[in-house]
Design a protein around this motif. Structure first.
Motif, PDB file in Angstrom:
ATOM      1  N   THR A 267       1.640   7.850  10.254  1.00  0.00           N
ATOM      2  CA  THR A 267       2.271   7.151  11.388  1.00  0.00           C
ATOM      3  C   THR A 267       1.207   6.696  12.386  1.00  0.00           C
ATOM      4  OG1 THR A 267       3.886   8.904  11.172  1.00  0.00           O
ATOM      5  CG2 THR A 267       4.296   7.321  12.893  1.00  0.00           C
ATOM      6  N   ARG A 270      -0.833   3.793  10.683  1.00  0.00           N
ATOM      7  CA  ARG A 270       0.012   2.636  10.338  1.00  0.00           C
ATOM      8  C   ARG A 270       0.596   1.973  11.587  1.00  0.00           C
ATOM      9  NH1 ARG A 270       2.562  -1.327   9.276  1.00  0.00           N
ATOM     10  NH2 ARG A 270       4.013  -1.714   7.553  1.00  0.00           N
ATOM     11  N   TRP A 271       1.095   2.789  12.515  1.00  0.00           N
ATOM     12  CA  TRP A 271       1.857   2.227  13.644  1.00  0.00           C
ATOM     13  C   TRP A 271       1.175   2.361  15.001  1.00  0.00           C
ATOM     14  CZ3 TRP A 271       5.339  -0.835  11.745  1.00  0.00           C
ATOM     15  CH2 TRP A 271       5.932  -0.524  10.519  1.00  0.00           C
ATOM     16  N   ASP A 272       0.482   3.463  15.225  1.00  0.00           N
ATOM     17  CA  ASP A 272      -0.053   3.686  16.583  1.00  0.00           C
ATOM     18  C   ASP A 272      -1.407   3.031  16.838  1.00  0.00           C
ATOM     19  OD1 ASP A 272       2.194   5.151  17.131  1.00  0.00           O
ATOM     20  OD2 ASP A 272       1.285   7.082  16.641  1.00  0.00           O
ATOM     21  N   PRO A 274      -2.876   0.284  15.832  1.00  0.00           N
ATOM     22  CA  PRO A 274      -2.857  -1.115  16.288  1.00  0.00           C
ATOM     23  C   PRO A 274      -2.451  -1.248  17.762  1.00  0.00           C
ATOM     24  CG  PRO A 274      -1.808  -0.936  14.146  1.00  0.00           C
ATOM     25  CD  PRO A 274      -2.053   0.468  14.613  1.00  0.00           C
ATOM     26  N   LYS A 275      -1.512  -0.412  18.189  1.00  0.00           N
ATOM     27  CA  LYS A 275      -1.087  -0.472  19.600  1.00  0.00           C
ATOM     28  C   LYS A 275      -2.230  -0.037  20.507  1.00  0.00           C
ATOM     29  CE  LYS A 275       3.117   1.530  18.860  1.00  0.00           C
ATOM     30  NZ  LYS A 275       4.423   2.068  19.155  1.00  0.00           N
ATOM     31  N   TRP A 276      -2.946   0.998  20.105  1.00  0.00           N
ATOM     32  CA  TRP A 276      -4.052   1.482  20.939  1.00  0.00           C
ATOM     33  C   TRP A 276      -5.156   0.428  21.038  1.00  0.00           C
ATOM     34  CZ3 TRP A 276      -4.374   6.753  17.912  1.00  0.00           C
ATOM     35  CH2 TRP A 276      -3.258   7.519  18.241  1.00  0.00           C
ATOM     36  N   SER A 279      -4.425  -4.862  18.917  1.00  0.00           N
ATOM     37  CA  SER A 279      -4.414  -5.914  17.885  1.00  0.00           C
ATOM     38  C   SER A 279      -4.194  -5.259  16.523  1.00  0.00           C
ATOM     39  CB  SER A 279      -5.744  -6.662  17.876  1.00  0.00           C
ATOM     40  OG  SER A 279      -6.783  -5.760  17.540  1.00  0.00           O
ATOM     41  N   PRO A 280      -3.669  -6.024  15.562  1.00  0.00           N
ATOM     42  CA  PRO A 280      -3.458  -5.434  14.236  1.00  0.00           C
ATOM     43  C   PRO A 280      -4.797  -5.061  13.598  1.00  0.00           C
ATOM     44  CG  PRO A 280      -2.392  -7.587  14.423  1.00  0.00           C
ATOM     45  CD  PRO A 280      -3.254  -7.429  15.622  1.00  0.00           C
ATOM     46  N   GLU A 290       3.079   5.274  -1.299  1.00  0.00           N
ATOM     47  CA  GLU A 290       3.423   3.875  -1.590  1.00  0.00           C
ATOM     48  C   GLU A 290       2.570   3.355  -2.753  1.00  0.00           C
ATOM     49  OE1 GLU A 290       2.820   3.085   2.709  1.00  0.00           O
ATOM     50  OE2 GLU A 290       4.451   1.670   2.474  1.00  0.00           O
ATOM     51  N   LYS A 323      10.417   8.073  10.971  1.00  0.00           N
ATOM     52  CA  LYS A 323       9.539   7.277  11.842  1.00  0.00           C
ATOM     53  C   LYS A 323       8.738   6.239  11.066  1.00  0.00           C
ATOM     54  CE  LYS A 323       8.604  11.213  14.851  1.00  0.00           C
ATOM     55  NZ  LYS A 323       7.514  11.916  15.532  1.00  0.00           N
ATOM     56  N   GLY A 324       8.812   6.288   9.739  1.00  0.00           N
ATOM     57  CA  GLY A 324       7.965   5.374   8.984  1.00  0.00           C
ATOM     58  C   GLY A 324       8.692   4.551   7.939  1.00  0.00           C
ATOM     59  N   GLY A 325       9.959   4.864   7.714  1.00  0.00           N
ATOM     60  CA  GLY A 325      10.737   4.066   6.763  1.00  0.00           C
ATOM     61  C   GLY A 325      10.376   4.291   5.302  1.00  0.00           C
ATOM     62  N   ILE A 326       9.605   5.363   5.027  1.00  0.00           N
ATOM     63  CA  ILE A 326       9.266   5.645   3.620  1.00  0.00           C
ATOM     64  C   ILE A 326      10.276   6.652   3.070  1.00  0.00           C
ATOM     65  CG2 ILE A 326       7.498   6.572   2.050  1.00  0.00           C
ATOM     66  CD1 ILE A 326       5.396   5.414   3.807  1.00  0.00           C
TER      67      ILE A 326
ATOM     68  N   ILE B  34       2.736  -3.609  16.987  1.00  0.00           N
ATOM     69  CA  ILE B  34       1.784  -4.676  16.675  1.00  0.00           C
ATOM     70  C   ILE B  34       1.498  -4.724  15.177  1.00  0.00           C
ATOM     71  CG2 ILE B  34      -0.614  -5.418  17.012  1.00  0.00           C
ATOM     72  CD1 ILE B  34      -0.477  -4.377  19.824  1.00  0.00           C
ATOM     73  N   ARG B 197      10.028  -0.762  11.593  1.00  0.00           N
ATOM     74  CA  ARG B 197       9.509   0.207  10.626  1.00  0.00           C
ATOM     75  C   ARG B 197      10.373   0.331   9.363  1.00  0.00           C
ATOM     76  NH1 ARG B 197       6.859   5.010  14.265  1.00  0.00           N
ATOM     77  NH2 ARG B 197       5.748   3.638  15.699  1.00  0.00           N
ATOM     78  N   GLY B 198      11.398  -0.484   9.305  1.00  0.00           N
ATOM     79  CA  GLY B 198      12.246  -0.461   8.115  1.00  0.00           C
ATOM     80  C   GLY B 198      13.124   0.767   8.040  1.00  0.00           C
ATOM     81  N   VAL B 199      13.357   1.372   9.185  1.00  0.00           N
ATOM     82  CA  VAL B 199      14.181   2.590   9.209  1.00  0.00           C
ATOM     83  C   VAL B 199      15.647   2.223   9.425  1.00  0.00           C
ATOM     84  CG1 VAL B 199      14.593   4.757  10.432  1.00  0.00           C
ATOM     85  CG2 VAL B 199      12.252   3.965  10.054  1.00  0.00           C
TER      86      VAL B 199
END
Ligand code: SF4
Ligand code: SF4
Lengths: 425, 205
Positions: A267, A270-272, A274-276, A279-280, A290, A323-326, B34, B197-199
């Motif tokens: 998480t 993958r998600w945090d 880029p926010k920090w 930019s991606p 995956e 939180k990650g959709g996996i 992002i 997130r596809g959730v």
């Protein structure tokens, strides 16, 4: 030298300042929208395992809400009692810290149970930040975060030892595959994937076996994926620790960062991150789960479910799942690798946290708290009749192993990668 | 006339307070996702405001179905009450069947809101965590709906309804009743984050 009274006052000032700064739009909304209806009560695994008011999601959030209103609400500042706010003391800060660190795994299950979607986990996350800044965070988490930073600063010192260890593991991989050509490359420039393991051979050897079979272009990372500063909600340190990995990916010119089976590490990257950064990332970030799913679907990995006929179930890590959709990726691999797959109830989006998340497994003195909170998970596992519990997070794995001992479940706990290796056709 | 003025003043405070709150929310930082998405933020938001609120989608709603249903019904009635307030200067022109129906609806709403006292006081956890703000808000909304019911039935109660409406509206920005505004933000944030997130999505595999 600071007098104790002055230190206490300073802590309160820091707490107030930090709270004011950390309350972003999401947290403000979470603080303001709760109507104290109690509908979320049973959604929390702590409450299910030990039903008391302190274990309701809204009790935890309410502690912070009252403090916030006392500090910042126009009415609350004048009439704090109107919102139930009491005195702001150092004891209150300690209580908040303990609640945020030991009594909430930030699993976000209660968010989905709430008619409004109150993000209690976000409230607890900023509470962890305040606790960390005021010296109320668990020492072990601080030490582990600092150790990760020190490791990067002294990378040259441990590099040779690490490479020696990897050579030994490479031999293991060669033995398993019966091929002296099997490799565990480290720091190999031009590799398509940078695989970031955890501290432990079980997060390197099986994955290396699978990468070799799939003939992947990969290289092993120098640093482990876990990021203890994330548990501390210490943004500065967390970013620093994560950057060790992104820098390494840039150095080897990898196209993808692949994270070991670890919920929070995935998480975070993958998600945090880029926010920090704002930019991606210039590379794709995926979980090893995956990747394995892709290998199975593309026929690069042939698994034989007959190799594992024991009843098998899967525990959704909150980070990877909710939180990650996996959700489906691990299930597809497990179904290909085990012939008797059974679901826990509830699962996927509504899965209960095992009780070990968000750093709890690292803090020895909270072992009882987390093992009690995991009672519900133990019960869920027992009801499936499974003998093998697969999970794709090392913290969950550790917790479920201990739950098995405490609740006499008699199960084997394993990762998706390990199960896949056992079922190689 | 005085009470109509009170209602208008309350409405002005409500509007000004709502705008102030919205500005305050916007001033806070917001970190959007992002990273490349795994799902769809738009679908997430849509889901959060529709299926994601359906009682059958929530185990908590099934468990607390009385509280959940009560909440949905009385919030709808409060919304109708707001519309009624706007139209109330023309109350004499309402067909009598509509007035009777509205009176019954608001009476039901008042009863459901009043039941909130019982629910709050009978549950030890809720009792311990309830604040004066919670009880005051409940009392105001109960009175708002009760006076709405009374005035729909008997036009003589209209001034009382306006006065109570004015006080209620004036209180909204200062206490718990402001949650009505935050509700939209919370569902939107939920949809954006969990949708990306596809959730949260219409159909899981
Ligand atoms: S968090 Fe949501 S469900 Fe829980 S008490 Fe608050 S409003 Fe009710
Ligand atoms: S985030 Fe998880 S652990 Fe924390 S209150 Fe909600 S359900 Fe409980």
């Amino acid at each position: 030298m600071n007098s104790p009274t002055k230190t206490k006052q300073n802590k309160l000032i820091i707490a107030k300042e930090m709270l004011g700064n950390l309350v972003d739009r999401r947290v403000l909304t979470a603080l303001e929208v709760c109507v104290r209806c109690g509908i979320c009560t049973e959604s929390c695994h702590y409450y299910q395992s030990n039903p008391k008011i302190e274990h309701t999601p809204y009790y935890r959030a309410e502690l912070v809400r009252r403090l916030y209103r006392r500090f910042f609400d126009p009415v609350g500042r004048v009439f704090p009692q109107w919102f139930g706010a009491g005195e702001t003391t150092e004891d209150l800060l300690s209580k908040l810290a303990e609640t945020a660190f030991s009594s909430c795994t930030l699993c976000q299950r209660c968010t989905l149970a709430c008619p409004f979607g109150v993000e209690t986990a976000e409230i607890m996350r900023i509470t962890r930040s305040v606790a960390t800044a005021t010296g109320n965070a668990p020492d072990i988490l601080v030490e582990l975060a600092n150790a990760a930073i020190a490791k990067e600063e002294n990378a040259e010192l441990f590099r040779d030892i690490y490479l020696d260890q990897i050579k030994d593991l490479e031999k293991e991989v060669q033995d398993i595959l019966g091929s002296s050509k099997a490799r565990i490359p480290v720091g190999e420039k031009g590799a398509r994937m940078l695989y970031v393991p955890l501290a432990g051979a079980h997060t390197i050897v099986p994955q290396a076996v699978l990468f070799n079979i799939a003939q992947e272009s990969w290289t092993l990372g120098m640093f482990e994926a876990s990021n203890y500063a994330v548990f501390l909600a210490d943004g500065v340190k967390a970013k620093h620790i994560a950057e060790r990995i992104t820098k390494e990916a840039e150095q080897v010119k990898a196209k993808e960062i692949i994270i070991a089976e670890c919920g929070h590490a995935y998480t975070t990257m993958r998600w945090d991150v880029p926010k920090w950064r704002g930019s991606p990332l210039p590379f794709k970030v995926r979980s090893i789960i995956e990747v394995l799913d892709e290998y199975v679907r593309e026929g690069r990995l042939h698994l034989d479910s007959a190799q594992n006929s024991q009843p098998t179930t899967y525990h959704d890590s909150c980070n990877l799942g909710r939180k990650g959709g996996i959700f489906e990726e691990p299930r597809r691999v497990i179904r290909a690798a085990a012939s008797d797959y059974r679901e826990m109830t509830p699962n996927r989006l509504h899965s209960y946290c095992c009780g070990g998340g968000s750093g709890l497994v690292a803090v020895e003195e909270w072992a009882d708290i987390r093992l009690q909170a995991g009672k519900l998970k133990a019960e869920q596992i027992r009801q499936t009749g499974a003998k093998i519990v697969v999970t794709s997070c090392d913290n969950c794995r550790h917790q479920i192993k201990e739950l098995s001992e405490r609740h006499d479940l008699g199960i084997e706990v394993t990762s998706v990668s390990e199960l896949a290796v056992k079922s190689l056709a | 006339m005085v009470t109509a003025g009170l209602a208008l003043a309350g409405a002005a405070i409500l509007v000004a307070g709502t705008v102030t709150i919205m500005v305050a929310i916007q001033r806070r930082p917001y970190q959007a996702e992002i990273a490349p998405t795994k799902g769809s933020p738009g679908q997430g938001v849509l889901y959060a405001f529709t299926l994601g609120m359906a009682p059958w989608a929530k185990e908590s709603a099934r468990r607390h179905w009385v509280a959940y249903l009560r909440g949905i019904v009385f919030h709808i009635i409060i919304f109708v009450g707001g519309l009624f307030l706007i139209a109330s200067p023309w109350l004499t022109e309402f067909p009598s069947l509509l007035r009777v129906s509205l009176a019954a609806l608001f009476a039901l709403g008042a009863a459901l809101t009043f039941a909130g006292f019982g629910m709050r006081l009978s549950d030890p956890a809720l009792r311990r965590l309830s604040t004066p703000d919670d009880y005051f808000a409940l009392a105001l909304v109960t009175l708002f709906l009760a006076s709405g019911a009374a005035s729909a039935a008997q036009i003589e109660f209209l001034p009382a309804f306006w006065a109570i409406s004015g006080i209620t509206m004036a209180y909204v920005p200062f206490g718990k009743l402001r949650h009505f505004l935050y509700f939209f933000y919370e569902r939107a944030f939920l949809g954006l984050v969990f949708g990306s997130r596809g959730v949260l999505k219409w159909k899981h595999e």
